[in-house]
Design an enzyme around this catalytic site. Sequence first.
Site, mmCIF file in Angstrom:
data_model
loop_
_atom_site.group_PDB
_atom_site.id
_atom_site.type_symbol
_atom_site.label_atom_id
_atom_site.label_comp_id
_atom_site.label_asym_id
_atom_site.label_seq_id
_atom_site.Cartn_x
_atom_site.Cartn_y
_atom_site.Cartn_z
ATOM 1 N N ASP A 128 0.832 -1.199 0.000
ATOM 2 C CA ASP A 128 0.000 0.000 0.000
ATOM 3 C C ASP A 128 0.872 1.257 0.000
ATOM 4 O OD1 ASP A 128 -2.675 1.320 0.426
ATOM 5 O OD2 ASP A 128 -1.664 1.986 2.248
ATOM 6 N N GLU B 275 0.948 -0.502 -5.158
ATOM 7 C CA GLU B 275 -0.110 0.496 -5.330
ATOM 8 C C GLU B 275 0.556 1.840 -5.610
ATOM 9 O OE1 GLU B 275 -3.498 3.199 -3.352
ATOM 10 O OE2 GLU B 275 -1.711 2.561 -2.267
#
Length: 644
Positions: free
Chosen positions: A290, A332
Site C-alpha cells: 500500500d 499500489e
Amino acid sequence: MIMNGKQGKQAVNEAEMMEGKAEVQAGAESAANEEEALYQQRFSRHFDELKWLYMELYDNSSMFAELCDNLHRFYQERRDGLKALDQSREQRPDWYKQNDMLGMMFYIDNFAGNMKGVESKLDYLEKSNVNYIHLMPFLDTPEGRSDGGYAVSDFRKVQEKLGTMEDLESLTAACHAKQINVCMDFVMNHTSEDHEWAKRARQGEGEYMSRYFFYDNYEIPQQYEQTVPQVFPTTAPGNFTWLPDAGHYVMTTFYPYQWDLNYRNPRVFNEMMYNFLFLANKGIDIIRIDAVPYIWKELGTQCRNLPKVHTIVRLMRIISEIVCPGILLLGEVVMEPEKVVPYFGTVEKPECHMLYNVTTMATTWHTVATRDVRLLKRQLDIVNALPKEYLFLNYLRCHDDIGWGLDYATLRQEGIEERSHKQYLNDYFQGFTGASNSRGELYNADPVTGDARFCATTASMCGIEKAGFEQDEAAMDRAIRMDVMLHAYMFMQSGIPVLYSGDEIGQVNDYTYKDDPNKAVDSRYIHRGAMNWELAGRIDDMTTVEGRMFRSLNELEQIRKREKVFVSNADTWTIETWDRGVLCIGRYYEGEKLIGIFNFSEYDKTAWINETDGEYVDLISGNRMQACGVNIPAYGFYYLKREA
C-alpha cells in the site's frame, strides 16, 4: 538364549520396524538437507546485492546479521506445501502471466461475514472463473479510526469479527486446493496510533519515538509542509498532527490516526520485513504494498517516489526470492503508466511483479461520459508500447473512489480545461448532465479548488440502478449492454482483469452506509455494500439482471481462457476506426489474431477499419464477417478472430 518361533517372528518384526523408522528418518533428513541446500543456494545468489543495498541504507552490520538470521528462521517455519509451491513457480516464472488469470476483490465481512464464510463461498468464486482473490484489509484496526482497514494496530492479528490467523491459514489452504491465489494488503507506510509502537512512543520512549517522525516544536514540520503535498486537504489537512498529551508533533501523511513510519531506522525496516514474511507464511500469494511511493521521507522534497523507495522495494523482492519465491509483489502506485514503470525495476533488478493501471481506468470513464475514445486510445498506445515484461492489473471499479487524474495536457489541445472537465465528469456521473443514466456521490469535494472524486459501483455508473428504479426495461437492456461492453473491453487490455465483488451480478449502490455513524462521513461506502446473496442466487435465471450479467461475463471469461491471444505478452495495439465513439484493439500471438471493437456511444456506429488479411468470426455470435466497415450497435462490441 534360544528363542521359540513366536519370539523369533517378533524379533524380526521389531527389526523391520526399526529399519523402517530408520529409513523414514533418513528420508526426512535427506529432504531437510535438500531444502537447506536450496535455501543456501537462493541466499548465496542474492547475498551480495542484499548486503550492498542494506548497508547503503543503514550501514549497520549487526542489524544486517539479525535480518539474515531471521530470513533463515522464516524459511524453516514455512510449511512444506508452500515450499513445494515456491519451487513449482520458480520453475515456471511466468505462471501468473497466462490468459486464465482473473481476479476479484472484496471486503471479507461484506462478501461472506468472516473468513470461514469466504471459505464456504469458494465454489461460487470457482463458478465465477475467479482464481485470484484480493482480501481487502483484514488485520487488526481500531473501530471508527481505521480508514477502511489501512490503519493497522497489529500486523499479526486478524480483526476479531473476521476470524483468526488460523482461519486465514485454513482459507489459503482451501484456496490453494482449488488453484485460487490469495492477495492481501500490506500497509508499510504507517501504523495506527493504537499500534504498540505508537502507544510506547506516545509515552515518551525514545526507542519507539525513533520509529516515527516526532518533533517537539513546529520548526521542522513547517519545513516539510513547504514541499510536501497534502493527500486529503479537506478532510485531513497538513502532514503533521499535534499530540497534546505527548507534547510533540508526529508525521501523519494520510489521517491523524495513521502515523508515518521512519524507514531511516533499520529497526523499522527489519521488523516490517518480519511482518511481511510472517504473513507470507500464512499462505498469502500476492502482497499488495500500500502507498509505495510514500515510504521514504526526506526534508526538502515532496516525500514521493524518492530513490530510496526503490531500494526498499528491491530489498523486499530479494527477501521474498530468498524465503518465499512463489510470492508476488503488487505495488499500489497511483500515477500514469509511463511514470509508474520505475516500480517494475529492471529485467536484471526487478522490483514489483505487478502494478495497477489506474489512469486507464479513469480515462475509461471519461470516455463513457464524452463518447470520445481519442484520449483512451492514446492512453492504451502508451501502455502497449511498454515492455511486455510489465504486467498491469486492469479494472473498472475497485474499493476506492475515482480520481480524475487524466492527461489534461492532451485534452487542453482540444480546448478542454481541467477544472471545468472535472466538474462535467462529476456532474455526469451524478446523473445531472450529458444525458447521463449514472448514479453516485462525490468524495472529498474541495469547494475552493472545485476538485472532487467520485464513488459508485460499475452497475450504477452504467445505468442499471436508474433503470431498475424506474422499471424501464429498454433502459435496462441498454445499461446491461454498456456494462458487458466495458468488461469485454477491459478483458482485451494486456494484463490481469480484476472484478469488484458484485460486478458479476450487476450489484448497484448501497446507500445504507448513511445509517452507520462510523461510515456516514465517507461516501466510498456507497460502493462497499454487502454482497447480496439473495440476488446472487438468481445467476442461473436468464430473465433477471443477475442472470444476464453473470452469463455474459462467464462467456467472456471462457473465451479469454480459451484463446491464447489473451496471454499478457501478446502483441497489442489500437486500430483507427475514424469514429470518435468507437474503440478498436488488436491482439496477436503465435499466428492468431483477434480484433475487439467497442462502441462507447448510445447510437449505432460504423467502425471504418480495413483489416483485409482474411475472414473473421465473431467469438460471441459465431457469425463470419469481414473486418471492414463493421456496423456495431449502440454499446455493442465484437470479438473478431481471424480464421486460419
